[in-house]
Design an enzyme around this catalytic site. Structure first.
Site, PDB file in Angstrom:
ATOM      1  N   GLU A 135      -9.605 -12.082  -5.913  1.00  0.00           N
ATOM      2  CA  GLU A 135      -8.356 -12.149  -4.795  1.00  0.00           C
ATOM      3  C   GLU A 135      -7.939 -13.301  -4.575  1.00  0.00           C
ATOM      4  O   GLU A 135      -6.586 -13.438  -4.163  1.00  0.00           O
ATOM      5  CB  GLU A 135      -8.462 -11.039  -3.737  1.00  0.00           C
ATOM      6  CG  GLU A 135      -8.767  -9.507  -4.420  1.00  0.00           C
ATOM      7  CD  GLU A 135      -8.614  -8.716  -3.273  1.00  0.00           C
ATOM      8  OE1 GLU A 135      -8.469  -8.927  -2.150  1.00  0.00           O
ATOM      9  OE2 GLU A 135      -8.864  -7.409  -3.689  1.00  0.00           O
ATOM     10  N   GLU A 169     -15.266  -9.829  -5.260  1.00  0.00           N
ATOM     11  CA  GLU A 169     -13.648  -9.647  -4.713  1.00  0.00           C
ATOM     12  C   GLU A 169     -13.155 -11.019  -4.046  1.00  0.00           C
ATOM     13  O   GLU A 169     -12.010 -11.206  -4.312  1.00  0.00           O
ATOM     14  CB  GLU A 169     -13.908  -8.580  -3.523  1.00  0.00           C
ATOM     15  CG  GLU A 169     -14.081  -7.242  -4.077  1.00  0.00           C
ATOM     16  CD  GLU A 169     -12.951  -6.599  -5.044  1.00  0.00           C
ATOM     17  OE1 GLU A 169     -11.900  -7.255  -4.842  1.00  0.00           O
ATOM     18  OE2 GLU A 169     -13.435  -5.907  -5.970  1.00  0.00           O
ATOM     19  N   GLU A 184      -1.443  -5.781  -7.205  1.00  0.00           N
ATOM     20  CA  GLU A 184      -1.978  -7.268  -6.930  1.00  0.00           C
ATOM     21  C   GLU A 184      -0.995  -8.258  -7.494  1.00  0.00           C
ATOM     22  O   GLU A 184      -1.025  -9.369  -7.074  1.00  0.00           O
ATOM     23  CB  GLU A 184      -3.246  -7.455  -7.588  1.00  0.00           C
ATOM     24  CG  GLU A 184      -4.400  -6.526  -6.789  1.00  0.00           C
ATOM     25  CD  GLU A 184      -5.744  -6.602  -7.192  1.00  0.00           C
ATOM     26  OE1 GLU A 184      -6.095  -7.050  -8.205  1.00  0.00           O
ATOM     27  OE2 GLU A 184      -6.739  -6.060  -6.426  1.00  0.00           O
ATOM     28  N   GLY A 230     -13.553  11.878   9.770  1.00  0.00           N
ATOM     29  CA  GLY A 230     -13.303  12.991   9.735  1.00  0.00           C
ATOM     30  C   GLY A 230     -12.661  13.729   8.407  1.00  0.00           C
ATOM     31  O   GLY A 230     -12.442  14.926   8.209  1.00  0.00           O
ATOM     32  N   ALA A 233     -10.971  -7.316  -0.278  1.00  0.00           N
ATOM     33  CA  ALA A 233     -11.670  -6.150  -0.261  1.00  0.00           C
ATOM     34  C   ALA A 233     -11.588  -5.370  -1.651  1.00  0.00           C
ATOM     35  O   ALA A 233     -10.843  -5.593  -2.425  1.00  0.00           O
ATOM     36  CB  ALA A 233     -11.318  -5.047   0.668  1.00  0.00           C
ATOM     37  N   ARG A 292       0.768  -1.189  -0.046  1.00  0.00           N
ATOM     38  CA  ARG A 292       0.138  -0.017   0.145  1.00  0.00           C
ATOM     39  C   ARG A 292       0.702   1.456  -0.021  1.00  0.00           C
ATOM     40  O   ARG A 292       1.484   1.765   0.935  1.00  0.00           O
ATOM     41  CB  ARG A 292      -0.986  -0.071   1.383  1.00  0.00           C
ATOM     42  CG  ARG A 292      -1.857  -1.126   1.190  1.00  0.00           C
ATOM     43  CD  ARG A 292      -2.927  -1.078  -0.021  1.00  0.00           C
ATOM     44  NE  ARG A 292      -3.974  -1.770   0.278  1.00  0.00           N
ATOM     45  CZ  ARG A 292      -4.818  -2.212  -0.989  1.00  0.00           C
ATOM     46  NH1 ARG A 292      -4.688  -1.613  -1.780  1.00  0.00           N
ATOM     47  NH2 ARG A 292      -5.654  -2.919  -0.601  1.00  0.00           N
ATOM     48  N   GLU A 310     -16.097   7.441   3.061  1.00  0.00           N
ATOM     49  CA  GLU A 310     -15.881   6.201   2.768  1.00  0.00           C
ATOM     50  C   GLU A 310     -16.780   5.235   3.892  1.00  0.00           C
ATOM     51  O   GLU A 310     -16.433   5.271   4.822  1.00  0.00           O
ATOM     52  CB  GLU A 310     -14.476   5.525   2.361  1.00  0.00           C
ATOM     53  CG  GLU A 310     -14.359   3.972   2.175  1.00  0.00           C
ATOM     54  CD  GLU A 310     -13.247   3.131   2.182  1.00  0.00           C
ATOM     55  OE1 GLU A 310     -13.061   2.304   1.775  1.00  0.00           O
ATOM     56  OE2 GLU A 310     -12.327   3.992   2.597  1.00  0.00           O
TER      57      GLU A 310
END
Length: 208
Positions: free
Chosen positions: A101, A97, A148, A120, A80, A68, A124
C-alpha cells in the site's frame, strides 16, 4: 479486581451459515443464556486483520485516503489488510501490507494494540503494529486495482491526527485506535516497553 478480558464460551444449541462470501461469512447461533433461555445471535465471521501505524523520523504517520462503500465515505486510514492465509504470522502480513500500500519497509516493529472491531456483530480481531525506521522499499510497486486504484498517500503529523480524531473528523477504527494508543504509550512506559512484534495473539493464533 483485575480489569482484563477473559475467554468464555456459552453453550450453542444450533448453528447455521446462511451466507458464505469471498472473504467472510454470516453465522447464526442459538445461544443458551444464563437464565436458561435460548436466543439467536447472527454475526459476521472474519479471518482477522492487521494494521500498521508507520511513524517516520519527523513524527509523521503514513496514511492513505481510500473509498469505503459501506459507509459512503473516503476515509483516512493506516495501511491494513486481511489475514488471507490461515495461521499466517501477522507480522509477515503487516510487512506485506506496508509494502503493497505504501512501498515502504520498516526496521523496528512492535505490537501497539489488539482490538475486536465490532464484537457485538463480528468476530474480527485486528492487531495494530507500530513500525519505525521507515525507508523506501526495493522492487516494483504493487499493482493496485478497484478502490485502491484511487488511493492517495500522505504523511501527516501525529498531533494533527490526534486533533482530527478528537474533533470527529477522522473515523477509521484502526487509525483512531492506533493514534491514541501511540500517544498513551508515549505518556506511559514509552514505546520501547511495547510488546515485541511476535507477541502471542490468542484471538488469532499463528506460527512464529
Amino acid at each position: 479486581m483485575t480489569i482484563k478480558d477473559t475467554p468464555e464460551e456459552w453453550e450453542i444449541r444450533a448453528t447455521d451459515t446462511p451466507f458464505v462470501g469471498n472473504k467472510t461469512s454470516v453465522r447464526v447461533d442459538d445461544v443458551v443464556m444464563p437464565d436458561g433461555s435460548v436466543v439467536r445471535r447472527d454475526y459476521q465471521v472474519h479471518p482477522g486483520s492487521v494494521a500498521v501505524l508507520a511513524l517516520d523520523d519527523a513524527d509523521r504517520v503514513l496514511v492513505i485516503h481510500q473509498y469505503r462503500h459501506p459507509v459512503r465515505h473516503k476515509l483516512w486510514e493506516i495501511p491494513a489488510g486481511l489475514l488471507d492465509i490461515p495461521g499466517e504470522n501477522p507480522l509477515t502480513a503487516a510487512q506485506r501490507e506496508l509494502y503493497e500500500e505504501a512501498h515502504v519497509k520498516a526496521e523496528d516493529w512492535r505490537v501497539l494494540t489488539d482490538v475486536y472491531t465490532t464484537p457485538g456483530g463480528c468476530d474480527e480481531s485486528v492487531r495494530v503494529f507500530l513500525a519505525r525506521g521507515l525507508s523506501e522499499a526495493e522492487g516494483e510497486h504493487f499493482e493496485v486495482e478497484h478502490e485502491e486504484a484511487d488511493m492517495e498517500l500522505a504523511r501527516v503529523p501525529l498531533q494533527e491526527l490526534v486533533r482530527g480524531v478528537l474533533a470527529g473528523e477522522l473515523h477509521n477504527n484502526c487509525l483512531v485506535v492506533g493514534v491514541l494508543s501511540l500517544v498513551a504509550a508515549r505518556a506511559g512506559d514509552g514505546l520501547d516497553a511495547l510488546r515485541p512484534a511476535e507477541a502471542p495473539w490468542p484471538a488469532r493464533p499463528f506460527e512464529a
